[in-house]
Enzyme design. Structure first.
Site, PDB file in Angstrom:
ATOM      1  N   VAL A 391      64.363  32.287 -29.224  1.00  0.00           N
ATOM      2  CA  VAL A 391      64.218  32.111 -27.778  1.00  0.00           C
ATOM      3  C   VAL A 391      64.990  30.894 -27.278  1.00  0.00           C
ATOM      4  O   VAL A 391      64.983  30.599 -26.083  1.00  0.00           O
ATOM      5  CB  VAL A 391      62.728  31.989 -27.381  1.00  0.00           C
ATOM      6  CG1 VAL A 391      61.997  33.276 -27.671  1.00  0.00           C
ATOM      7  CG2 VAL A 391      62.073  30.816 -28.092  1.00  0.00           C
ATOM      8  N   SER A 710      40.832  39.427 -29.380  1.00  0.00           N
ATOM      9  CA  SER A 710      41.381  39.975 -28.138  1.00  0.00           C
ATOM     10  C   SER A 710      41.457  41.501 -28.130  1.00  0.00           C
ATOM     11  O   SER A 710      41.773  42.089 -27.103  1.00  0.00           O
ATOM     12  CB  SER A 710      42.773  39.386 -27.878  1.00  0.00           C
ATOM     13  OG  SER A 710      43.651  39.711 -28.930  1.00  0.00           O
ATOM     14  N   LYS A 753      51.936  39.016 -24.296  1.00  0.00           N
ATOM     15  CA  LYS A 753      51.370  40.365 -24.353  1.00  0.00           C
ATOM     16  C   LYS A 753      51.871  41.225 -23.208  1.00  0.00           C
ATOM     17  O   LYS A 753      52.212  42.404 -23.395  1.00  0.00           O
ATOM     18  CB  LYS A 753      49.841  40.281 -24.328  1.00  0.00           C
ATOM     19  CG  LYS A 753      49.231  39.629 -25.563  1.00  0.00           C
ATOM     20  CD  LYS A 753      47.730  39.488 -25.420  1.00  0.00           C
ATOM     21  CE  LYS A 753      47.106  38.844 -26.666  1.00  0.00           C
ATOM     22  NZ  LYS A 753      45.648  38.652 -26.530  1.00  0.00           N
TER      23      LYS A 753
END
Length: 813
Positions: A391, A710, A753
């Site tokens: 990134v 989660s 996500k």
């Protein structure tokens, strides 16, 4: 004692006769003159720093023209000369008033002319005299004089003083070194008080002004008292000197011996031709220490080690180790700093030029640089970039260095397990070196570089120590100004270094180390951002890397999108760049073979070059049967979608979990099943259904460990779908932790996500209502692409996700 004995004492006679002496004097009579000096007058020769006493023989050097003329006249006329001491030694041409009035009448015994032009005479003192007046009109000094006749009369006081004088004189001679035996014998044999006083004054009194005082004392008793006073003083000085010398010999004996041995060793090395190179080497190091402008404490230490090196033979085992240590000290940039000024506008241009997107990250970096600009000596926070691979964490560090005009150094901490790699090894170890901090600063050449500590989350710990504990001092602005490397053993100021850390995850970084850094999270890129990054940076870089020019090869936007969607699935852009490089290599081969001169790559050509698509959206196929729900997961390489599969099989009500689930995820599945059982009547499910069937929950990709709370909402929805035989909508994904009361609790990694959901073709994303605070972090392009549902309870999830159509027949697969 006879006069001849005194002559022998001075001249060192070996039987020279009076005839030889007369012949020598006659050599000076070749120059005649008409000058006539009255018989009652005396030719005067000024003396410089020398006093001649009666009955003493003394050699003199005559250099002034007037003095030479006076001596030659005296030799020619066979007359004595008068010797007077000058009052001031600086007078080159003394006048009568510059001379003392009491002197010595002397007979010239020998006259010689040396090759260098100086004239030498040997004189014997006859008696004292006093000048009455000087006579003008002569080329040299002439004076009328009054002679002083010594008396040999003796008294008890004089005899006592003679005995004392002999004792003191012999004591002085015993304390002195290299005393001729003739002088000792002469003092012991002379009984005449005037002759003894003059002899001792001549040889044991050193200062000319003191001798002149004694010469001017006509009274013998006063003369002896004055000599005794001076001898007593000299005896005390000699005794004190001997005492000091003995003390010094005791304390410095060993050092003196070592010094002598070293000097002898140097002489031997010089004869062998080994010492010169070492001396030059030491001189070079000394100059380098001065040029390094070290702090005072460090320079003092370096000079001390250099002195050790000087005293050490080159063959010694420690010599090379000490030389290497001094080389490190002088090559470290103690006082060399980058003078680059921080220009915020220029820094903004550089960040926008090097990176696309990352607006919040860029803004935080600009704030960081602004604080550095306004307060250069302040203690700025230490940044830590955290995000998945590819990134742009490392490239951000390079951009910061370019924006600040500083050198950029990077060191990877991945796999580091030895504390000495950070702090360095002590010099006692063979092959010892400084740690990577000092090594990198030496390589940078300045003491304030931008220093990137890469892969901080991959530091290991072994029996050699914990490197992360050593980094606590390095990354603490309160302590790193006196960082002490074990090898250097002197403090080095790290407070001017701009430290930047990088990591993929924070969990493996120790909490004390994490607390010293300000964490800046970099999440993955969206498909649109990847397309822009590829067009702006990756295409040009790969064209150059594969030897292609822009006019030889081009790639369409649709082809880039095809590569992003069908051939890569990552948070960063590293694999995307590899795939673009593979396309350009194919084109480079065609051009090299001469098949084409230029080529434009379109989307239709990508499968022929890269092969069949590597990733495809299988969401619809997976959720077309009851019991399948789509969850969202966070991974170290970014976000991803997660399928939860649940099915019923005949049994006794057991819960079977597969797919390498962690303890937390297993507990979430148990909580979801308990919540479904608790609300079975509300959902229209009979109790017998749970008693006669086992529930099997599986998460595909079973080889990959999975954990975390989660997936609670997705498991609950999948269980409800399996029991009610209702299908979950294929374009809905969800995340959130559940409680036994049916509440949906917040989770982390929302941005990653959601980006993963958009990448997978999801249309609706269900998130915990308490995660609305993270909504602003989601890129605007992703927000525009998705529909968001905020969940307070599991009922909100069922209402949106489950198709209320009763039992649905599975679609063919």
């Amino acid at each position: 004692m006879r006069i001849k004995d005194l002559k022998d004492l001075i001249l060192g006679s070996k039987g020279e006769s009076e005839e030889d002496s007369s012949a020598t004097i006659q050599q000076a009579q070749g120059d005649s003159s008409n000058i006539s000096v009255p018989s009652d007058a005396l030719v005067i020769v000024p003396m410089l720093g020398t006093v001649l006493f009666p009955q003493v023989v003394l050699p003199l050097v005559i250099g002034r023209k007037q003095s030479i003329a006076a001596v030659q006249y005296a030799v020619r006329s066979e007359r004595p000369i008068g010797l007077l001491l000058r009052r001031d030694d600086k007078d080159e041409d003394p006048a009568p008033e510059d001379l003392y009035t009491v002197g010595t009448v002397a007979e010239i015994l020998r006259y010689l002319t040396a090759p260098d032009g100086n004239h030498h005479i040997v004189c014997q003192g006859i008696q004292r005299f006093r000048v009455k007046e000087f006579l003008p009109g002569y080329p040299f000094l002439v004076a009328r004089w009054e002679a002083h006749q010594e008396s040999d009369e003796t008294t008890k006081d004089i005899d006592a003083r003679v005995v004392t004088l002999k004792h003191k004189a012999l004591e002085v001679l015993n304390l002195s070194k290299q005393v001729p035996d003739e002088l000792v014998s002469a003092i012991q044999l002379i009984n005449s008080a005037p002759m003894l006083a003059d002899l001792i004054s001549s040889y044991l009194i050193t200062k000319s002004d003191e001798k002149q005082q004694i010469l001017g004392l006509f009274d013998v008793q006063k003369r002896i008292d004055k000599i005794l006073e001076m001898l007593n003083y000299r005896i005390e000085v000699l005794k004190l000197s001997h005492q000091i010398n003995e003390q010094t010999q005791e304390t410095m004996g060993q050092r003196q011996r070592e010094f002598v041995l070293r000097e002898q060793l140097k002489a031997i090395q010089k004869e062998l031709g080994e010492g010169e190179e070492g001396a030059v080497e030491v001189e070079e190091i000394s100059n380098a220490i001065a040029a390094a402008k070290m702090p005072e404490e460090v320079e003092k230490h370096a000079r001390k080690e250099l002195n050790r090196l000087k005293q050490m033979p080159e063959a010694a085992g420690e010599y090379s180790m000490l030389r290497t240590y001094l080389d490190w000290l002088v090559e470290i940039p103690w006082s060399v700093s980058s003078a680059g000024d921080i220009d915020i506008n220029r820094a903004r241009e550089i960040l926008n030029e090097d990176h696309y997107g990352l607006e919040k990250i860029k803004q935080r970096i600009l704030e960081y640089l602004a604080v550095r600009k306004l307060n250069p000596e302040g203690k700025s926070p230490i940044l830590c970039f955290v995000g998945p691979p590819g990134v742009g964490k490392t490239s951000l560090g390079r951009s910061i260095a370019r924006a600040t005009g500083r050198e950029f150094v990077r060191t990877s901490l991945g796999g580091l397990h030895d504390e000495a790699e950070i702090r360095g090894h002590r010099r006692t170890y063979l092959g010892a070196l400084p740690g990577i901090i000092i090594q990198s600063i030496r390589k940078a050449g300045i003491n304030n570089p931008v220093f990137m500590l890469d892969e901080m989350d991959k530091i290991g710990a072994g029996f050699q120590g914990d490197p992360s504990a050593a980094l606590l001092e390095v990354l603490d602005p309160e302590q790193n100004s006196t960082f002490r490397d074990n090898y250097l053993a002197v403090p080095f100021d790290l407070s001017h270094v701009m430290f930047i850390g990088t990591a993929n995850v924070l969990d493996s970084i120790p909490i004390p180390l994490r607390d010293r850094m300000e964490v800046i999270e970099l999440s993955g890129y969206t498909a649109d951002e990847k397309e822009q990054i590829a067009k702006r940076y990756l295409v040009g870089r790969q064209l150059e890397a594969n030897g292609l020019k822009p006019e030889q090869c081009a790639i369409t936007d649709q082809a880039i999108r095809t590569i992003i969607q069908d051939y890569t699935r990552e948070a960063g852009c590293r694999n995307l760049e590899r795939e673009i490089g593979a396309v350009f290599r194919h084109v480079a081969m065609d051009i090299a073979e001469g098949k084409v001169a230029q080529e434009v790559i379109d989307a239709e050509q990508i499968p022929a070059i890269l092969g069949p698509r590597k990733f495809e959206s299988d969401v619809a196929m997976r959720i077309s049967v009851p019991g399948v729900a789509t969850g969202l997961a966070w991974t170290p390489v970014g976000g991803d979608i997660l399928f939860i599969e649940a099915t019923r099989i005949p049994g006794t009500g057991k819960l079977i979990l597969t797919g390498q689930l962690g303890e937390v995820m297993k507990e979430s599945a148990q909580a979801a099943l308990s919540l479904v059982k608790f609300r079975a009547a509300e959902f229209g499910l009979g109790e017998e259904l749970f008693k006669k069937t086992d529930i099997h929950v599986h998460v595909p990709a079973g080889a990959i460990p999975k954990d975390g709370p989660s997936a609670g909402v997705a498991i609950f929805v999948a269980l409800y779908s399996a029991f009610s035989e209702q299908i979950v909508q294929k374009d809905v994904a969800m995340t959130g932790e559940i409680s036994l009361r049916g509440l949906v609790l917040p989770v982390g990694g929302i941005k990653e996500k959601v980006i993963a959901a958009a990448r997978a073709g999801i249309k609706t994303v269900m998130l915990p209502a308490r995660n609305k605070r993270d909504f602003e972090e989601i890129p605007q392009a992703v927000r525009d692409q998705l529909e968001f549902v905020w969940l307070e309870t599991v009922d909100d999830a069922l209402e949106v996700a489950v198709e209320k159509t009763g039992r649905n027949n599975p679609e063919p697969t």
